[in-house]
Write a protein that holds these residues in place. Structure first.
Motif, PDB file in Angstrom:
ATOM      1  N   LYS A  47       5.497   4.027   1.785  1.00  0.00           N
ATOM      2  CA  LYS A  47       4.941   2.682   1.812  1.00  0.00           C
ATOM      3  C   LYS A  47       4.677   2.292   3.259  1.00  0.00           C
ATOM      4  O   LYS A  47       5.568   2.355   4.101  1.00  0.00           O
ATOM      5  CB  LYS A  47       5.916   1.701   1.168  1.00  0.00           C
ATOM      6  CG  LYS A  47       5.450   0.244   1.197  1.00  0.00           C
ATOM      7  CD  LYS A  47       6.418  -0.657   0.451  1.00  0.00           C
ATOM      8  CE  LYS A  47       7.747  -0.760   1.141  1.00  0.00           C
ATOM      9  NZ  LYS A  47       8.655  -1.738   0.493  1.00  0.00           N
ATOM     10  N   LEU A  48       3.446   1.900   3.571  1.00  0.00           N
ATOM     11  CA  LEU A  48       3.101   1.507   4.934  1.00  0.00           C
ATOM     12  C   LEU A  48       3.879   0.263   5.347  1.00  0.00           C
ATOM     13  O   LEU A  48       3.963  -0.715   4.606  1.00  0.00           O
ATOM     14  CB  LEU A  48       1.608   1.222   5.052  1.00  0.00           C
ATOM     15  CG  LEU A  48       0.645   2.414   5.034  1.00  0.00           C
ATOM     16  CD1 LEU A  48      -0.777   1.940   5.200  1.00  0.00           C
ATOM     17  CD2 LEU A  48       1.009   3.398   6.132  1.00  0.00           C
TER      18      LEU A  48
ATOM     19  N   GLN B 191       0.832  -1.189   0.000  1.00  0.00           N
ATOM     20  CA  GLN B 191       0.000   0.000   0.000  1.00  0.00           C
ATOM     21  C   GLN B 191       0.870   1.244   0.000  1.00  0.00           C
ATOM     22  O   GLN B 191       1.627   1.490   0.929  1.00  0.00           O
ATOM     23  CB  GLN B 191      -0.928   0.010   1.222  1.00  0.00           C
ATOM     24  CG  GLN B 191      -1.910   1.179   1.202  1.00  0.00           C
ATOM     25  CD  GLN B 191      -2.923   1.091   2.326  1.00  0.00           C
ATOM     26  OE1 GLN B 191      -2.901   0.157   3.106  1.00  0.00           O
ATOM     27  NE2 GLN B 191      -3.795   2.075   2.414  1.00  0.00           N
ATOM     28  N   LYS B 192       0.765   2.039  -1.043  1.00  0.00           N
ATOM     29  CA  LYS B 192       1.545   3.260  -1.182  1.00  0.00           C
ATOM     30  C   LYS B 192       0.618   4.460  -1.150  1.00  0.00           C
ATOM     31  O   LYS B 192      -0.437   4.459  -1.780  1.00  0.00           O
ATOM     32  CB  LYS B 192       2.354   3.228  -2.476  1.00  0.00           C
ATOM     33  CG  LYS B 192       3.369   2.084  -2.525  1.00  0.00           C
ATOM     34  CD  LYS B 192       4.084   2.028  -3.863  1.00  0.00           C
ATOM     35  CE  LYS B 192       5.034   0.824  -3.924  1.00  0.00           C
ATOM     36  NZ  LYS B 192       5.725   0.731  -5.233  1.00  0.00           N
ATOM     37  N   ILE B 193       1.031   5.471  -0.398  1.00  0.00           N
ATOM     38  CA  ILE B 193       0.219   6.672  -0.268  1.00  0.00           C
ATOM     39  C   ILE B 193       1.131   7.887  -0.367  1.00  0.00           C
ATOM     40  O   ILE B 193       2.360   7.775  -0.313  1.00  0.00           O
ATOM     41  CB  ILE B 193      -0.544   6.702   1.072  1.00  0.00           C
ATOM     42  CG1 ILE B 193       0.440   6.565   2.243  1.00  0.00           C
ATOM     43  CG2 ILE B 193      -1.599   5.624   1.125  1.00  0.00           C
ATOM     44  CD1 ILE B 193      -0.210   6.682   3.610  1.00  0.00           C
TER      45      ILE B 193
ATOM     46  N   GLY C 146       9.465  12.116  10.616  1.00  0.00           N
ATOM     47  CA  GLY C 146       8.417  13.023  10.186  1.00  0.00           C
ATOM     48  C   GLY C 146       7.059  12.542  10.647  1.00  0.00           C
ATOM     49  O   GLY C 146       6.787  11.341  10.661  1.00  0.00           O
ATOM     50  N   VAL C 147       6.191  13.490  11.028  1.00  0.00           N
ATOM     51  CA  VAL C 147       4.852  13.156  11.516  1.00  0.00           C
ATOM     52  C   VAL C 147       3.826  13.681  10.520  1.00  0.00           C
ATOM     53  O   VAL C 147       3.781  14.874  10.225  1.00  0.00           O
ATOM     54  CB  VAL C 147       4.592  13.762  12.902  1.00  0.00           C
ATOM     55  CG1 VAL C 147       3.198  13.385  13.388  1.00  0.00           C
ATOM     56  CG2 VAL C 147       5.649  13.285  13.896  1.00  0.00           C
TER      57      VAL C 147
ATOM     58  N   ARG D  48       3.195   3.445  10.707  1.00  0.00           N
ATOM     59  CA  ARG D  48       4.559   3.772  10.304  1.00  0.00           C
ATOM     60  C   ARG D  48       4.709   3.501   8.816  1.00  0.00           C
ATOM     61  O   ARG D  48       4.033   2.629   8.264  1.00  0.00           O
ATOM     62  CB  ARG D  48       5.586   2.956  11.094  1.00  0.00           C
ATOM     63  CG  ARG D  48       5.521   3.177  12.584  1.00  0.00           C
ATOM     64  CD  ARG D  48       6.645   2.434  13.298  1.00  0.00           C
ATOM     65  NE  ARG D  48       6.476   2.462  14.741  1.00  0.00           N
ATOM     66  CZ  ARG D  48       6.808   3.482  15.518  1.00  0.00           C
ATOM     67  NH1 ARG D  48       7.357   4.561  14.974  1.00  0.00           N
ATOM     68  NH2 ARG D  48       6.618   3.435  16.817  1.00  0.00           N
ATOM     69  N   ALA D  49       5.640   4.244   8.201  1.00  0.00           N
ATOM     70  CA  ALA D  49       5.824   4.079   6.759  1.00  0.00           C
ATOM     71  C   ALA D  49       7.280   4.298   6.388  1.00  0.00           C
ATOM     72  O   ALA D  49       8.048   4.936   7.119  1.00  0.00           O
ATOM     73  CB  ALA D  49       4.936   5.051   5.985  1.00  0.00           C
TER      74      ALA D  49
END
Length: 444
Positions: A55-56, A17-19, A32-33, A65-66
Motif C-alpha cells: 500500500k502506497l 492505492q494497492k499494487i 526492499g527496493v 514508499r509503501a
C-alpha cells in the motif's frame, strides 16, 4: 491578492492505492527496493526476489514508499522474527532476514559506500567480525511514558519514526540479565508517586554487575527513594539516579567496570553511567584484538589514539610497552582514562583534552608519531585529517560507526600517500541494518 496553489492528493485516497511489486535488492536502511511507475519504491520488510501486495504511503517525484501488506512469493532467506514486538518496536528492522544473509548484505553495503564515496578502485577482502546474533546488547536506553488520562505507565522502545512508546516485557537482543529486569522494573516504576516525572531508563550490564540508571526530572520523595532501594535489593542490581542536570547519584552500588583480557592478563576499565561504552561486548573484544593485530604495537613506538574516550583502545595498546597518547574532547572521559591508566599502573600513557574537530595548532601532542588510531563520532575525521602530515604515522587504524564517512575520509588518506590494506565489517548491531567498520591504512 490572488493566491495560487496546486492541490495535493488526499492522503486517505493515496493510502488506498494497492499494487503488487517485486523487490530486486535492499537499500542501505534494509528496505526492499522495487519499481513503480518508473521510479524507485522502498518497502520495509520486503526481501530481494519477493513479490508482495503493498500500500502506497508516500509518492514523490523521484521515489515512493509503501507498506507491506501480504507476501505472494517468499524468499528462502526469510525467517520468522524471534521478537513478539518486531514490526511495532523501532529497535530492530532485519529480524526477518537470516543472520548469514544479514552479514552478506552489510558487506555489500560497505562495498557500495566505498564505491560511491572513496577514490579506491579495488578493496581488500572484507572480513566480518561478529559474535552472537541475539542476547548481545550490554547497554540499552528505554523510554517511559505516563498516560495521565488512563493512569497507565509504559516502559519500552519508541516505535519507528515516532514518539510513541511500545511497552515491552522482554527484549531478545539484550543480555538476558537486562531483559529480565524490564517486566519487574515497569511494574515497580508504575507504583511511584513521581511516575509522571520519570525520564528514560538505562540498563547496563558491566562485569561488576547490572545497573539501572533512572532519569528523574524532579526530586523523589523519601517514600519513592525507599521503594526504589527495595526494588534494587530484590533485583540484586545497582541503582543510579540521573538528575535533569545530568548529575548521578548511586542509590545502591559503586562505579561499574568491564575487563579486557589479553594474552592471559586482564585489564580493568572503570566507567560512569554517562560515559560511552560499546554496547556489544563480544564484538568490542574482537575489534580490540583486530586493532592490536593490525597496529602491532612495540615497546619503542609512540602511538596516538584520537577520540580515545575512557581508554578503550589506549590501555590495551599500552600493555605492549609502547608510549600511548590519547586525546578526547570530553574532559570527564579524559579524567576517567587517566584514572584507568593509574589504576593499571601504566606510566606510559598520557591523555589530553582537545576539540578534535576544531583548531589544533599549538597542541602539545600534535607531533610525529609511529602509528595512529582514530575512533571518531559519526561525523568522521575529515577536518582532522588535514593535520595528518604533522603526525606522519607509518600506519593507522580507523574505526568507524558511519562507514559512509570512513569511505569519504579514505579519499583524503589516499591523497596523502596511504593505501587501504585491510578492511573488516563490525557487526555491532545484528538484527538491524546498522553497520560499523575498521580499516588499516599503511603509507606507501
Amino acid at each position: 491578492m490572488a493566491q495560487f496553489f496546486k492541490a495535493k492528493p488526499k492522503t486517505s485516497v493515496m493510502n488506498q492505492q494497492k499494487i503488487q511489486v517485486t523487490a530486486n535488492t535492499l537499500d542501505h536502511l534494509g528496505a526492499g527496493v522495487a519499481q513503480f511507475n518508473g521510479k524507485v519504491l522502498f518497502v520495509p520488510g520486503l526481501l530481494p526476489g519477493e513479490t508482495a501486495d503493498v500500500k502506497l504511503t508516500e509518492d514523490k517525484k523521484q521515489y515512493a514508499r509503501a507498506q507491506l501488506l501480504k507476501l505472494q512469493q517468499v524468499s528462502a532467506d526469510r525467517c520468522d522474527p524471534v521478537c513478539a514486538y518486531y514490526g511495532s518496536c523501532g529497535g530492530c528492522d532485519l529480524q526477518h532476514l537470516q543472520i548469514a544473509e544479514q552479514r552478506q548484505y552489510k558487506q555489500q553495503v560497505l562495498r557500495e559506500l566505498f564505491s560511491k564515496f572513496s577514490s579506491i578502485n579495488e578493496l581488500p577482502p572484507i572480513e566480518v567480525l561478529s559474535d552472537a546474533p541475539l542476547a548481545y546488547r550490554r547497554k540499552a536506553r528505554l523510554a517511559t511514558w505516563y498516560d495521565k488520562a488512563n493512569k497507565r505507565f509504559f516502559l519500552g522502545f519508541r516505535a519507528k519514526e515516532s514518539t510513541k512508546v511500545v511497552a515491552i516485557t522482554e527484549c531478545p537482543v539484550l543480555l538476558p540479565a537486562l531483559s529480565a529486569l524490564i517486566k519487574p522494573l515497569a511494574a515497580a516504576l508504575a507504583q511511584l508517586q513521581s511516575v509522571a516525572n520519570l525520564g528514560h531508563v538505562e540498563l547496563i550490564a558491566a562485569d561488576s554487575g547490572v545497573l539501572v540508571v533512572l532519569r528523574i526530572t524532579k526530586v523523589l520523595s523519601d517514600k519513592d527513594r525507599q521503594r526504589l532501594l527495595t526494588l534494587a535489593e530484590n533485583l540484586d542490581c545497582q541503582l543510579v539516579l540521573q538528575s535533569a542536570e545530568d548529575e548521578y547519584e548511586y542509590l545502591r552500588g559503586a562505579q561499574p567496570f568491564y575487563q579486557f583480557t589479553q594474552q592471559n592478563s586482564s585489564l580493568t576499565l572503570h566507567f560512569n553511567p554517562g560515559n560511552f561504552i560499546q554496547v556489544n561486548g563480544g564484538v568490542n573484544r574482537l575489534m580490540l584484538a583486530k586493532a592490536l593485530e593490525w597496529l602491532a604495537p612495540k615497546a619503542d613506538e609512540h602511538i596516538l589514539d584520537l577520540f580515545c574516550g575512557m581508554g578503550n583502545f589506549s590501555l590495551p595498546l599500552a600493555t605492549s610497552g609502547a608510549r600511548v597518547t590519547g586525546v578526547e574532547g570530553v574532559q570527564q572521559l579524559v579524567q576517567q582514562a587517566r584514572s584507568n591508566a593509574a589504576a593499571a599502573g601504566m606510566d606510559n600513557c598520557e591523555f589530553f583534552c582537545a576539540d578534535l574537530n576544531g583548531e589544533l595548532s599549538g597542541q602539545p601532542w600534535l607531533q610525529q608519531v609511529d602509528k595512529l588510531l582514530l575512533d571518531p563520532s559519526r561525523a568522521g575525521a575529515w577536518e582532522l585529517l588535514s593535520q595528518l602530515p604533522l603526525l606522519a604515522p607509518r600506519s593507522l587504524v580507523y574505526v568507524s560507526c558511519n562507514p559512509a564517512n570512513l569511505a569519504r575520509d579514505s579519499a583524503k588518506l589516499v591523497a596523502q600517500g596511504y593505501q587501504l590494506s585491510k578492511l573488516a565489517l563490525l557487526d555491532m548491531f545484528p538484527q538491524t541494518h546498522h553497520i560499523e567498520a575498521i580499516a588499516l591504512f599503511t603509507h606507501k
